[in-house]
Design an enzyme around this catalytic site. Structure first.
Site, PDB file in Angstrom:
ATOM      1  N   HIS A 102      -8.386  -8.799  94.262  1.00 29.67           N
ATOM      2  CA  HIS A 102      -9.863  -8.531  94.865  1.00 29.67           C
ATOM      3  C   HIS A 102      -9.749  -7.757  96.240  1.00 29.67           C
ATOM      4  O   HIS A 102      -8.566  -7.961  96.929  1.00 29.67           O
ATOM      5  CB  HIS A 102     -10.643  -9.715  94.927  1.00 29.67           C
ATOM      6  CG  HIS A 102     -10.937 -10.098  93.712  1.00 29.67           C
ATOM      7  ND1 HIS A 102     -12.025 -10.973  93.451  1.00 29.67           N
ATOM      8  CD2 HIS A 102     -10.631  -9.882  92.525  1.00 29.67           C
ATOM      9  CE1 HIS A 102     -12.456 -11.216  92.174  1.00 29.67           C
ATOM     10  NE2 HIS A 102     -11.532 -10.724  91.480  1.00 29.67           N
ATOM     11  N   GLN A 148     -14.682  -9.827  85.502  1.00 28.04           N
ATOM     12  CA  GLN A 148     -14.687  -9.686  86.903  1.00 28.04           C
ATOM     13  C   GLN A 148     -13.319  -9.174  87.061  1.00 28.04           C
ATOM     14  O   GLN A 148     -13.138  -7.993  87.689  1.00 28.04           O
ATOM     15  CB  GLN A 148     -14.569 -11.420  87.366  1.00 28.04           C
ATOM     16  CG  GLN A 148     -14.358 -11.407  88.786  1.00 28.04           C
ATOM     17  CD  GLN A 148     -14.700 -12.819  89.249  1.00 28.04           C
ATOM     18  OE1 GLN A 148     -15.616 -13.595  88.337  1.00 28.04           O
ATOM     19  NE2 GLN A 148     -14.320 -13.366  90.375  1.00 28.04           N
ATOM     20  N   ASP A 149     -12.236 -10.150  86.640  1.00 30.47           N
ATOM     21  CA  ASP A 149     -10.844  -9.287  86.867  1.00 30.47           C
ATOM     22  C   ASP A 149      -9.959  -9.781  85.419  1.00 30.47           C
ATOM     23  O   ASP A 149     -10.320 -10.404  84.720  1.00 30.47           O
ATOM     24  CB  ASP A 149     -10.308  -9.604  87.807  1.00 30.47           C
ATOM     25  CG  ASP A 149      -9.715 -11.220  88.343  1.00 30.47           C
ATOM     26  OD1 ASP A 149      -9.121 -11.459  89.296  1.00 30.47           O
ATOM     27  OD2 ASP A 149     -10.303 -11.945  87.489  1.00 30.47           O
ATOM     28  N   PRO A 150      -8.818  -9.184  85.334  1.00 30.79           N
ATOM     29  CA  PRO A 150      -8.230  -9.205  83.916  1.00 30.79           C
ATOM     30  C   PRO A 150      -7.658 -10.545  83.766  1.00 30.79           C
ATOM     31  O   PRO A 150      -7.202 -11.414  84.790  1.00 30.79           O
ATOM     32  CB  PRO A 150      -6.936  -8.407  84.142  1.00 30.79           C
ATOM     33  CG  PRO A 150      -7.389  -7.108  84.825  1.00 30.79           C
ATOM     34  CD  PRO A 150      -8.131  -7.845  85.930  1.00 30.79           C
ATOM     35  N   THR A 168      -7.738 -13.599  90.706  1.00 25.01           N
ATOM     36  CA  THR A 168      -8.453 -12.816  91.680  1.00 25.01           C
ATOM     37  C   THR A 168      -7.347 -12.136  92.739  1.00 25.01           C
ATOM     38  O   THR A 168      -7.962 -11.899  93.903  1.00 25.01           O
ATOM     39  CB  THR A 168      -9.455 -13.812  92.546  1.00 25.01           C
ATOM     40  OG1 THR A 168      -8.668 -14.811  93.329  1.00 25.01           O
ATOM     41  CG2 THR A 168     -10.353 -14.302  91.508  1.00 25.01           C
TER      42      THR A 168
END
Length: 237
Positions: A149, A76-78, A146
């Site tokens: 995003h 999803q994200d780091p 997030t």
């Protein structure tokens, strides 16, 4: 595609491996990318700490060129803690404690293939063998999950998946959790293998659907069926 001098100059500043840069040229010159560059510049001007370090943002693509990709593990994200993110999904830098999701991944790998559980979480060895460890969003503000995003990264990584989907065949896409599975709806199941399971985070994994998914053995079985060298999942000590 005939590029203007200005476009060539813009591309030259993108620290991206050449095969990816060629295939993603139209996106790299798009308004999405301009907006993303502006956003990241503003974050730096505001002295926000961004992970991973700028030289590692495109690590997944730089370590695993387009023609080398055998497997995609979509994150999803780091990680948003200090010294964790290294530009590869689920991976952390050596010397950093294993995050819970990665511990669960290693546990499943051990159960599936008998691979000893690694003491470190640097997955570079997988990436060098053709495992594209791709997060949907490639940057994050320190301590703010997030936070990056909907700034253009999702469209960029959709373009990466589209390139793989259209230009390559017999790639294994490993999609853990609903977020990755939604993003993977664009993948052609007739050309590629898509393996899905629950997310390895403790909350999701302990509800069932991750442990016992056997994605590692299924991946190697599929690669061998298509005459492709399987992945050696064992990490160095």
């Amino acid at each position: 595609m005939q590029l203007t001098e200005q476009q060539q100059d813009k591309l030259s500043k993108v620290q991206l491996e050449e095969s990816w840069k060629r295939s993603l040229t139209s996106f790299l010159l798009s308004p999405y990318m301009d907006s993303l560059r502006d956003f990241l510049f503003q974050q730096k001007q505001a002295q926000k700490t961004i992970y991973p370090p700028s030289k590692q943002i495109f690590n997944a693509l730089n370590i695993t060129p387009l023609d080398h990709v055998k497997v995609v593990i979509l994150g999803q994200d780091p990680y948003h803690g200090p010294n964790q993110a290294n530009g590869l999904s689920f991976s952390v830098q050596r010397g950093v404690a294993l995050p819970p999701s990665l511990r669960n991944i290693f546990h499943e790998l051990h159960t599936d293939l008998g691979v000893p559980v690694s003491r470190h979480g640097d997955l570079t060895k997988w990436a060098e063998q053709g495992v594209l460890l791709l997060n949907s969003v490639l940057t994050v503000e320190a301590g703010q999950p997030t936070s990056h995003h909907k700034q253009g990264w999702e469209e960029f990584t959709d373009a990466v998946i589209d390139v793989l989907n259209e230009q390559r065949e017999h790639i294994v896409f490993i999609l853990w959790g609903a977020y990755a599975q939604r993003k993977g709806q664009r993948i052609n199941r007739e050309k590629h293998l898509v393996l899905t399971a629950a997310h390895p985070s403790p909350l999701a994994a302990n509800r069932g659907g991750f442990f016992g998914c056997k994605v590692f053995s299924k991946t190697n079985q599929y690669l061998k069926q298509h005459g492709i060298e399987p992945i050696d999942w064992q990490l160095d000590a």
